[in-house]
Write a protein that holds these residues in place. Structure first.
Motif, short mmCIF file in Angstrom:
data_model
loop_
_atom_site.label_atom_id
_atom_site.label_comp_id
_atom_site.label_asym_id
_atom_site.label_seq_id
_atom_site.Cartn_x
_atom_site.Cartn_y
_atom_site.Cartn_z
N GLU A 1 -0.67 35.89 0.85
CA GLU A 1 0.27 36.65 0.99
C GLU A 1 0.17 37.97 0.15
OE1 GLU A 1 0.91 33.72 1.12
OE2 GLU A 1 1.74 33.07 3.15
N LYS A 2 0.06 37.63 -0.98
CA LYS A 2 -0.10 38.42 -2.08
C LYS A 2 -1.18 39.44 -1.93
CE LYS A 2 2.61 36.05 -5.89
NZ LYS A 2 2.48 35.60 -7.31
N SER A 3 -2.48 38.60 -1.50
CA SER A 3 -3.61 39.63 -1.62
C SER A 3 -3.46 40.71 -0.58
CB SER A 3 -4.65 38.68 -1.13
OG SER A 3 -6.06 39.22 -0.79
N ASP A 4 -2.78 40.20 0.70
CA ASP A 4 -2.51 40.98 1.74
C ASP A 4 -1.61 42.36 1.19
OD1 ASP A 4 -3.99 39.92 3.63
OD2 ASP A 4 -2.11 38.97 4.65
N LEU A 5 -0.44 42.12 0.63
CA LEU A 5 0.19 43.07 0.15
C LEU A 5 -0.36 44.02 -0.97
CD1 LEU A 5 3.57 41.23 -0.48
CD2 LEU A 5 3.29 43.02 1.26
N VAL A 6 -1.20 43.47 -1.83
CA VAL A 6 -1.95 44.19 -2.82
C VAL A 6 -2.86 45.10 -2.08
CG1 VAL A 6 -3.55 44.07 -4.86
CG2 VAL A 6 -1.60 42.60 -4.94
N SER A 7 -3.56 44.60 -0.94
CA SER A 7 -4.59 45.58 -0.15
C SER A 7 -3.93 46.55 0.40
CB SER A 7 -5.20 44.51 0.70
OG SER A 7 -5.99 45.15 1.48
N TYR A 8 -2.59 46.36 0.80
CA TYR A 8 -1.86 47.34 1.54
C TYR A 8 -1.42 48.37 0.56
CZ TYR A 8 2.04 49.84 3.85
OH TYR A 8 2.87 50.66 4.36
N PHE B 1 7.47 42.50 -6.99
CA PHE B 1 6.08 42.32 -6.60
C PHE B 1 5.05 43.37 -7.42
CE2 PHE B 1 2.40 43.55 -4.05
CZ PHE B 1 1.84 42.43 -3.77
N ILE B 2 5.63 44.64 -7.39
CA ILE B 2 4.72 45.76 -8.02
C ILE B 2 4.60 45.29 -9.64
CG2 ILE B 2 4.57 48.10 -8.76
CD1 ILE B 2 6.33 48.59 -6.12
N ILE B 3 5.80 44.97 -10.07
CA ILE B 3 5.61 44.73 -11.44
C ILE B 3 4.88 43.35 -11.83
CG2 ILE B 3 6.82 44.18 -13.55
CD1 ILE B 3 9.30 45.73 -12.58
N SER B 4 4.88 42.47 -11.02
CA SER B 4 4.17 41.10 -11.26
C SER B 4 2.76 41.32 -11.18
CB SER B 4 4.79 40.14 -10.37
OG SER B 4 4.34 40.47 -8.92
N GLN B 5 2.40 42.24 -10.27
CA GLN B 5 0.91 42.38 -9.95
C GLN B 5 0.17 43.67 -10.98
OE1 GLN B 5 -0.88 40.57 -7.80
NE2 GLN B 5 0.97 39.50 -7.79
N MET B 6 0.93 44.32 -11.38
CA MET B 6 0.56 45.62 -12.13
C MET B 6 1.02 45.68 -13.69
SD MET B 6 0.39 48.19 -9.07
CE MET B 6 -0.50 47.94 -7.66
N GLY B 7 1.89 44.82 -14.05
CA GLY B 7 2.38 44.92 -15.36
C GLY B 7 3.02 46.26 -15.79
N ILE B 8 2.76 46.65 -16.86
CA ILE B 8 3.29 48.05 -17.45
C ILE B 8 2.99 49.02 -16.32
CG2 ILE B 8 1.29 48.72 -18.79
CD1 ILE B 8 5.01 49.26 -19.72
N GLY C 1 -7.67 52.82 -13.07
CA GLY C 1 -8.13 51.44 -13.18
C GLY C 1 -6.42 50.96 -12.59
N ILE C 2 -5.32 51.64 -12.27
CA ILE C 2 -4.17 51.05 -11.89
C ILE C 2 -4.12 49.87 -10.64
CG2 ILE C 2 -3.72 52.76 -10.20
CD1 ILE C 2 -0.88 52.62 -11.13
N LEU C 3 -5.13 50.19 -9.72
CA LEU C 3 -5.32 49.05 -8.75
C LEU C 3 -6.07 47.84 -9.07
CD1 LEU C 3 -6.04 51.71 -5.98
CD2 LEU C 3 -3.67 50.93 -6.69
N LEU C 4 -5.30 46.90 -8.62
CA LEU C 4 -5.90 45.37 -8.87
C LEU C 4 -6.89 45.08 -7.70
CD1 LEU C 4 -2.91 43.75 -10.47
CD2 LEU C 4 -4.71 44.96 -11.65
#
Length: 216
Positions: A46-53, A116-123, A213-216
């Motif tokens: 689920e996280k992978s799908d949201l990150v991709s979106y 979700f945004i903070i957990s995946q991208m930190g600062i 490089g903001i996107l994971l």
């Protein structure tokens, strides 16, 4: 003069419906907390799908090919049905529990998005949340709470006065006044719609340019 009168009316409404505001606010914040914690229990798929979106959205914004009309229509699609649902529920005597559930869901959406945004991208996610998510929600949250209290107040009034002949004879006037109040709050909420449509993409583009490089 008009501003002072409006401020007085709002203060009076808050005072007369203090506990309804407290309950609505608690439901929204309960939803926010639930949204924050739900991110911790999401599966990797689920996280992978949201990150991709989110990656695709950010890439589109950063490329400058933003379809503002599409974003505005999606924003209206996400919010207008909720406003109409709360308005309609206020016309019933059994709508209060559903209104409070809607408050929880709106809070959940906000809490989930930010967490979700903070957990995946930190600062980097913190900056996106501050500049791209919070601004419109500073408008949305008070408006949703105001909508909810207006609807619950009207629903309670129907329940208390349902047997009074005099009230029944003035039902159309009461519904009109109730609807006008909703419309006034909706006009304020439109500020949030335009912020989400035009400000959010600009802020995301700014953050993306600032943090390579903001996107994971």
């Amino acid at each position: 003069m008009l501003g002072n009168k409006l401020s007085t009316l709002i203060n009076k409404h808050v005072k007369n419906n203090f506990w309804l505001y407290v309950i609505s606010l608690l439901c929204v914040f309960t939803g926010i907390v639930m949204g924050i914690y739900s991110v911790r229990y999401m599966g990797g798929f689920e996280k992978s799908d949201l990150v991709s979106y989110f990656n695709n959205f950010t890439t589109t914004v950063n490329s400058g090919s933003v379809n503002y009309k599409s974003i505005l229509l999606q924003t209206l699609k996400n919010n207008v049905p909720v406003i109409l649902a709360v308005w309609f529920l206020g016309l019933t005597m059994i709508g209060i529990p559903i209104i409070l559930i809607i408050d929880v869901i709106k809070g959940f959406t906000i809490g989930f998005s930010i967490s979700f945004i903070i957990s995946q991208m930190g600062i980097k996610g913190v900056w996106i949340s501050l500049l791209g998510v919070l601004p419109q929600n500073i408008i949305y949250i008070p408006c949703i709470i105001f909508f909810s209290v207006l609807a619950m107040e009207f629903s309670l009034m129907i329940f208390k006065d349902r047997s009074r002949i005099q009230w029944k004879s003035h039902i159309l006037v009461s519904i009109t006044s109730y609807s006008i109040s909703f419309l006034m709050v909706a006009m304020v909420m439109c500020i949030g719609f335009f912020m989400e449509t035009y400000l959010t993409p600009a802020m995301i583009k700014l953050v993306a340019a600032r943090f390579q490089g903001i996107l994971l």
